[in-house]
Design a protein around this motif. Structure first.
Motif, PDB file in Angstrom:
ATOM      1  N   GLU A 139       1.252  -1.449   0.129  1.00 39.69           N
ATOM      2  CA  GLU A 139      -0.338   0.277  -0.610  1.00 39.69           C
ATOM      3  C   GLU A 139       1.010   1.276  -0.141  1.00 39.69           C
ATOM      4  O   GLU A 139       0.373   2.479  -0.399  1.00 39.69           O
ATOM      5  N   THR A 140       1.727   1.422   0.631  1.00 36.95           N
ATOM      6  CA  THR A 140       2.246   3.235   0.822  1.00 36.95           C
ATOM      7  C   THR A 140       4.361   2.585   0.784  1.00 36.95           C
ATOM      8  O   THR A 140       4.594   1.701   1.397  1.00 36.95           O
ATOM      9  N   VAL A 141       4.793   3.622   0.297  1.00 38.70           N
ATOM     10  CA  VAL A 141       6.229   3.146   0.813  1.00 38.70           C
ATOM     11  C   VAL A 141       6.448   3.384   2.379  1.00 38.70           C
ATOM     12  O   VAL A 141       7.397   3.124   2.565  1.00 38.70           O
ATOM     13  N   GLU A 142       5.513   3.945   3.332  1.00 39.59           N
ATOM     14  CA  GLU A 142       5.943   4.363   4.130  1.00 39.59           C
ATOM     15  C   GLU A 142       6.286   2.920   5.149  1.00 39.59           C
ATOM     16  O   GLU A 142       6.442   2.380   5.924  1.00 39.59           O
ATOM     17  N   ALA A 143       4.926   1.809   4.643  1.00 42.77           N
ATOM     18  CA  ALA A 143       5.075   0.316   5.275  1.00 42.77           C
ATOM     19  C   ALA A 143       5.875  -0.623   4.678  1.00 42.77           C
ATOM     20  O   ALA A 143       7.244  -1.453   5.332  1.00 42.77           O
ATOM     21  N   MET A 144       6.978   0.085   3.459  1.00 47.38           N
ATOM     22  CA  MET A 144       8.113  -0.721   2.747  1.00 47.38           C
ATOM     23  C   MET A 144       9.372   0.176   3.775  1.00 47.38           C
ATOM     24  O   MET A 144       9.861  -0.685   4.630  1.00 47.38           O
ATOM     25  N   GLU A 145       9.024   1.183   4.435  1.00 44.12           N
ATOM     26  CA  GLU A 145      10.590   1.980   5.344  1.00 44.12           C
ATOM     27  C   GLU A 145      10.173   1.439   6.603  1.00 44.12           C
ATOM     28  O   GLU A 145      11.335   0.587   7.252  1.00 44.12           O
ATOM     29  N   ALA A 146       8.936   1.032   6.718  1.00 48.48           N
ATOM     30  CA  ALA A 146       8.986   0.396   8.725  1.00 48.48           C
ATOM     31  C   ALA A 146       9.581  -1.775   8.290  1.00 48.48           C
ATOM     32  O   ALA A 146       9.255  -1.758   8.989  1.00 48.48           O
ATOM     33  N   ALA A 147       9.104  -1.761   7.231  1.00 47.15           N
ATOM     34  CA  ALA A 147       9.522  -2.904   6.541  1.00 47.15           C
ATOM     35  C   ALA A 147      11.031  -3.876   6.037  1.00 47.15           C
ATOM     36  O   ALA A 147      11.267  -3.548   6.007  1.00 47.15           O
ATOM     37  N   ASP A 148      10.529  -5.494   5.173  1.00 47.34           N
ATOM     38  CA  ASP A 148      12.030  -5.786   4.654  1.00 47.34           C
ATOM     39  C   ASP A 148      11.428  -5.601   3.314  1.00 47.34           C
ATOM     40  O   ASP A 148      12.916  -5.977   2.741  1.00 47.34           O
ATOM     41  N   GLY A 149      10.289  -4.462   2.410  1.00 48.47           N
ATOM     42  CA  GLY A 149      10.377  -4.120   2.040  1.00 48.47           C
ATOM     43  C   GLY A 149       9.433  -4.264   1.062  1.00 48.47           C
ATOM     44  O   GLY A 149       8.098  -3.856   2.270  1.00 48.47           O
ATOM     45  N   PHE A 150       8.664  -4.300  -0.112  1.00 52.44           N
ATOM     46  CA  PHE A 150       7.596  -4.017  -0.692  1.00 52.44           C
ATOM     47  C   PHE A 150       7.112  -5.208  -1.162  1.00 52.44           C
ATOM     48  O   PHE A 150       7.542  -5.676  -2.379  1.00 52.44           O
ATOM     49  N   GLY A 151       5.683  -5.367  -1.524  1.00 47.99           N
ATOM     50  CA  GLY A 151       5.110  -7.256  -1.706  1.00 47.99           C
ATOM     51  C   GLY A 151       3.717  -5.324  -2.599  1.00 47.99           C
ATOM     52  O   GLY A 151       2.792  -5.613  -1.758  1.00 47.99           O
TER      53      GLY A 151
END
Ligand code: ZN
Length: 337
Positions: A139-151
């Motif tokens: 959903e968001t770039v912020e979620a990627m930043e908090a995680a290990d990547g983007f799905g």
């Protein structure tokens, strides 16, 4: 720690009689020796694609189509997620992760809904279990930043180049669903130069060529594809071209047991048991750059130990085939993570 038995050593899972010595979480030696043990020692699994956020919705929605089940924003899964409290969702995920541990899984690559909060909730759910989630925020770039990547959900849902670039600039993992319903979203997904694709049920010859040229790995989820009625992935053709790993996909649809996925894949596709075991261990580890998934000196000492003398496994003539096509949770003697 010393684990004895028939050890499935190295990337080819060569069965040797002997022992694995683990110190401080690392395999320090793999020794061939005469030992008195009917145990089978293999690397713990890496589940290459999950959505465990929908652990609150197990077996909901029987008979619904793929879109009715999981399409955002109003698929059944998303309505149930909105209706559940954070506490209920964390607890349900925790139970799923505990089951993954029980069934020998060391790590899983999770496409996590719910933005930054969703990422935090999964980390909380996984705490203290010993199974390492590789979390790809959505959903968001912020979620990627908090995680290990983007799905990414898939190229037919939008242009993910901004998210792809942001993920690359953080040197994190970018995965995207492709070729699940049809072939139309495969080329745009490959154009994003992803770290891996998920599904690839419908590749055409051109897509297979592109996979081979780009060496982009694929996580396949054959049980999920069968359940949602989209077909099944051509596992052997994909494995001829690139690295293929196995995932159990939505907990809503499938138990996250790698035993079940391996058996299904092995009986569905014209691939060897060794290749299927590699798809369930080392290949998923390769996608996420994890140091587990193979029994070799210097690797993480994350091991699955089976009792080869259960009523289910006793007398099996080929140990790798027995592990892949026959073994289940009832044969697990120990999970070392
Ligand atoms: Zn998925």
């Amino acid at each position: 720690m010393i684990v004895e038995g028939t050890v499935l050593r190295g990337p080819d899972f060569e069965p040797i009689e002997g022992r694995v010595v683990v110190e401080d979480g690392e395999i320090v030696s793999v020794e061939q020796a005469s030992v008195d043990s009917s145990r089978i020692v293999l690397p713990a699994f890496v589940n290459a694609h999950t959505h465990i956020g929908d652990s609150i919705a197990k077996e909901a929605g029987g008979g619904l189509s793929l879109d009715e089940l999981v399409a955002p924003p109003d698929g059944l899964k998303h309505r149930l997620l909105r209706a559940a409290s954070r506490e209920e969702k964390v607890e349900a995920m925790r139970r799923s992760i505990q089951f993954m541990r029980t069934t020998g899984t060391a790590s899983f690559l999770e496409f996590r809904e719910g933005g930054v909060e969703g990422v935090y909730a999964l980390r909380e759910a996984a705490e203290g279990i010993g199974v390492d989630p590789v979390i790809l925020g959505r959903e968001t770039v912020e979620a990627m930043e908090a995680a290990d990547g983007f799905g990414a959900s898939g190229a037919r849902d939008g242009d993910f180049s901004r998210e792809r670039n942001a993920t690359a600039s953080e040197d994190k993992l970018f995965g995207i669903h492709a070729g699940e319903r049809d072939a139309s979203d495969i080329n745009p997904a490959l154009d994003l130069d992803p770290d891996f694709l998920v599904h690839m049920v419908h590749p055409e010859p051109l897509h297979l060529d592109r996979l081979e040229d780009s060496a982009v790995p694929v996580a396949v989820c054959p049980r999920s594809n069968l359940v949602t009625g989209v077909g099944v992935p051509p596992i052997a053709e994909l494995a001829d071209r690139t690295t293929v790993a196995l995932g159990t996909d939505n907990v809503m649809l499938n138990s996250p047991s790698m035993f079940r996925e391996m058996e299904f894949a092995a009986k569905l596709a014209d691939v060897s048991a060794r290749e299927v075991l590699r798809m369930a261990t080392l290949n998923g580890a390769r996608i996420a750059d994890l140091d587990c998934g193979v029994i070799e000196e210097g690797r993480a000492g994350k091991l699955l130990v089976l009792d080869g003398d259960t009523d289910n496994l006793a007398g099996a003539q080929d140990v790798v085939r027995a592990v892949v096509r026959r073994a289940g949770v009832g044969d697990v003697a120990d999970v070392i993570l």
